[in-house]
Design a protein around this motif. Structure first.
Motif, PDB file in Angstrom:
ATOM      1  N   GLY A 130       0.935  -1.635  -0.108  1.00 34.68           N
ATOM      2  CA  GLY A 130      -0.193   0.113   0.228  1.00 34.68           C
ATOM      3  C   GLY A 130       1.041   1.497  -0.071  1.00 34.68           C
ATOM      4  O   GLY A 130       2.023   1.423  -0.044  1.00 34.68           O
ATOM      5  N   ASP A 131      -0.262   2.415  -0.349  1.00 28.04           N
ATOM      6  CA  ASP A 131       1.156   3.048  -0.225  1.00 28.04           C
ATOM      7  C   ASP A 131       0.218   4.483   0.455  1.00 28.04           C
ATOM      8  O   ASP A 131       0.287   6.052  -0.126  1.00 28.04           O
ATOM      9  N   ASP A 132      -0.356   3.773   1.484  1.00 27.27           N
ATOM     10  CA  ASP A 132      -1.354   5.745   2.108  1.00 27.27           C
ATOM     11  C   ASP A 132      -0.534   5.343   3.756  1.00 27.27           C
ATOM     12  O   ASP A 132      -1.470   5.818   4.804  1.00 27.27           O
ATOM     13  N   VAL A 133       1.101   5.198   4.039  1.00 28.31           N
ATOM     14  CA  VAL A 133       1.343   5.250   5.058  1.00 28.31           C
ATOM     15  C   VAL A 133       1.568   6.873   5.414  1.00 28.31           C
ATOM     16  O   VAL A 133       2.407   7.647   4.177  1.00 28.31           O
ATOM     17  N   GLU A 134       0.434   7.048   6.070  1.00 23.72           N
ATOM     18  CA  GLU A 134       0.628   9.103   6.578  1.00 23.72           C
ATOM     19  C   GLU A 134       1.965   9.921   6.576  1.00 23.72           C
ATOM     20  O   GLU A 134       2.370  10.228   6.209  1.00 23.72           O
ATOM     21  N   SER A 135       2.770   8.537   7.332  1.00 30.12           N
ATOM     22  CA  SER A 135       4.017   9.780   7.885  1.00 30.12           C
ATOM     23  C   SER A 135       5.047   9.139   6.791  1.00 30.12           C
ATOM     24  O   SER A 135       6.437  10.439   6.748  1.00 30.12           O
TER      25      SER A 135
ATOM     26  N   ALA B  33      18.253  12.154  11.441  1.00 28.42           N
ATOM     27  CA  ALA B  33      18.496  12.138  12.917  1.00 28.42           C
ATOM     28  C   ALA B  33      17.542  10.971  13.494  1.00 28.42           C
ATOM     29  O   ALA B  33      16.611  10.865  12.962  1.00 28.42           O
ATOM     30  N   ASP B  34      17.602  11.888  14.920  1.00 31.49           N
ATOM     31  CA  ASP B  34      16.421  10.657  15.647  1.00 31.49           C
ATOM     32  C   ASP B  34      15.540  11.152  15.818  1.00 31.49           C
ATOM     33  O   ASP B  34      14.447   9.681  15.631  1.00 31.49           O
ATOM     34  N   ASP B  35      15.020  11.790  15.090  1.00 32.97           N
ATOM     35  CA  ASP B  35      13.071  12.673  15.093  1.00 32.97           C
ATOM     36  C   ASP B  35      12.756  11.327  13.446  1.00 32.97           C
ATOM     37  O   ASP B  35      12.030  12.614  12.928  1.00 32.97           O
ATOM     38  N   GLY B  36      14.093  11.515  12.748  1.00 34.31           N
ATOM     39  CA  GLY B  36      13.480  11.655  11.036  1.00 34.31           C
ATOM     40  C   GLY B  36      12.295  10.614  10.608  1.00 34.31           C
ATOM     41  O   GLY B  36      11.755   9.618  11.664  1.00 34.31           O
ATOM     42  N   PRO B  37      11.522  10.516   9.334  1.00 36.33           N
ATOM     43  CA  PRO B  37      10.971   9.539   8.889  1.00 36.33           C
ATOM     44  C   PRO B  37      10.893   8.503   9.231  1.00 36.33           C
ATOM     45  O   PRO B  37      12.139   7.684   8.547  1.00 36.33           O
ATOM     46  N   ASP B  38       9.600   7.974   9.274  1.00 38.68           N
ATOM     47  CA  ASP B  38      10.159   6.012   9.479  1.00 38.68           C
ATOM     48  C   ASP B  38       9.854   5.597   7.883  1.00 38.68           C
ATOM     49  O   ASP B  38       9.954   5.058   7.610  1.00 38.68           O
ATOM     50  N   HIS B  39       9.216   6.097   6.822  1.00 40.63           N
ATOM     51  CA  HIS B  39       9.002   5.745   5.437  1.00 40.63           C
ATOM     52  C   HIS B  39       9.246   7.305   4.418  1.00 40.63           C
ATOM     53  O   HIS B  39       8.646   8.417   4.780  1.00 40.63           O
ATOM     54  N   VAL B  40       9.188   7.247   3.607  1.00 36.47           N
ATOM     55  CA  VAL B  40       9.633   8.317   2.369  1.00 36.47           C
ATOM     56  C   VAL B  40       8.487   6.835   0.750  1.00 36.47           C
ATOM     57  O   VAL B  40       8.619   5.947   1.172  1.00 36.47           O
ATOM     58  N   SER B  41       8.739   7.878   0.433  1.00 33.05           N
ATOM     59  CA  SER B  41       8.005   7.946  -0.848  1.00 33.05           C
ATOM     60  C   SER B  41       8.573   8.071  -1.750  1.00 33.05           C
ATOM     61  O   SER B  41       9.185   9.374  -1.969  1.00 33.05           O
TER      62      SER B  41
ATOM     63  N   THR C  81       6.207   3.443  -1.507  1.00 34.75           N
ATOM     64  CA  THR C  81       5.780   3.911   0.195  1.00 34.75           C
ATOM     65  C   THR C  81       7.313   2.742   0.227  1.00 34.75           C
ATOM     66  O   THR C  81       6.731   1.823   0.064  1.00 34.75           O
ATOM     67  N   TYR C  82       8.235   3.036   0.742  1.00 38.70           N
ATOM     68  CA  TYR C  82       9.036   2.807   1.572  1.00 38.70           C
ATOM     69  C   TYR C  82       9.487   2.999   3.270  1.00 38.70           C
ATOM     70  O   TYR C  82       8.832   3.578   3.632  1.00 38.70           O
TER      71      TYR C  82
END
Length: 332
Positions: free
Chosen positions: A132-137, A196-204, A209-210
């Motif tokens: 899926g590609d609906d990961v909000e983060s 960064a410690d608070d960097g994103p968990d997912h990128v598109s 989506t990865y």
């Protein structure tokens, strides 16, 4: 490799000494200009004219180095000063791909020698496609996204590795490292938002989506010292050095029969091909350009002969890239 049979050798000598009649009769004609009507291996010849001198092609001016060269290494090598690069050759030179530079009237060959090894720890970015590609983060990892340029490059390269997992295709060697992208430079690490410690968990990226995975890993890197060896003080001497390095056969147009010259013209304009057994004119030309192994129709079984071969030659006063390609079935 056996030479031509005696009867064929006599035909060739007769064609060269007495004119082009025998060669023209063997060459034949067809709608596409190719000669020969055998049913063996087809040998295709193409010639690509190289404009200008070999210096134009291979030598860079000191004030106009390629973007990838380490200019500080170039300055140090030309001045004979101590300098070292880590993890990459300063000029990307190798025995098969030498690099040259002109500086203050002198021509230099650039290279490097290995002088040490160091161990470094770098963060490695790996990407894993999620259903899926609906990961909000997920953040946009492309050029239109908000990630810094260092991360955009990292995502693009890690994407190559992610795309290749489980597929028959691959990715460009040298960019992908350990299945992802290694943040080797201090600048890239400092700019990165993904690290960064608070960097994103997912990128598109490119409609996929990865999941982001960051691991710190140990690398052992080679340390190089750049070198610059003076070769020549004149353009003519440098051109001779480059000819000796890169050019194979030298053929004068007057050395060939009219039919062999016609084949050269056809190969220069587009491509020329014949099916084995080849015409006498084609055999004459193959000998002249030092492609004798290809005269044998069973060339695929001859050790050391590649089915596709590219080489630089000189014909008259011009340089050419000579390309030979075999297709069809070889004779038994």
């Amino acid at each position: 490799m056996d030479e031509l049979a005696p009867s064929r050798r006599r035909l060739l000598i007769g064609a060269l000494a007495g004119g082009i009649g025998a060669a023209a009769g063997c060459l034949g004609t067809s709608d596409d200009g190719d000669g020969g009507d055998g049913d063996g291996a087809e040998l295709r010849l193409s010639l690509s004219r190289i404009e200008g001198s070999l210096r134009d092609r291979h030598v860079r001016d000191r004030d106009d180095p390629p973007e990838g060269w380490d200019e500080a290494a170039l300055d140090a090598a030309l001045a004979g000063e101590s300098y070292a690069t880590q993890g990459r050759k300063p000029f990307f030179a190798s025995p098969d791909d030498p690099k040259y530079v002109a500086h203050e009237g002198t021509y230099y060959q650039l290279g490097s020698v290995v002088v040490d090894e160091v161990a470094e720890t770098y963060p490695v970015l790996r990407l894993f496609a999620v259903d899926g590609d609906d990961v909000e983060s997920a953040v946009d990892g492309g050029e239109d996204g908000s990630l810094p340029e260092a991360d955009q490059r990292a995502v693009r390269i890690a994407h190559f590795a992610a795309r290749a997992r489980g597929n028959a295709g691959g990715y460009q060697a040298g960019l992908v490292q350990r299945g992802g992208y290694a943040y080797r430079t201090e600048t890239a690490r400092a700019e990165s938002a993904l690290l960064a410690d608070d960097g994103p968990d997912h990128v598109s990226y490119r409609d996929t989506t990865y999941r982001v995975e960051i691991e710190r890993e140990r690398f052992h890197e080679t340390v190089y010292r750049p070198t610059a060896e003076a070769l020549a003080e004149s353009p003519e001497r440098m051109e001779a050095i480059l000819r000796a390095t890169f050019v194979g056969a030298r053929v004068g147009s007057d050395d060939l029969s009219a039919e062999a010259r016609r084949i050269v013209e056809g190969a220069d304009a587009e491509e020329y091909s014949e099916t084995h057994p080849y015409s006498e004119a084609y055999v004459e030309l193959l000998r002249a350009i030092d492609a004798r192994p290809y005269i044998d129709g069973n060339v695929r079984k001859d050790a050391g002969v590649r089915e596709n071969q590219k080489e630089m030659i000189r014909y008259g006063d011009e340089y050419y890239e000579r390309y030979l390609r075999i297709s069809g079935e070889a004779d038994d």
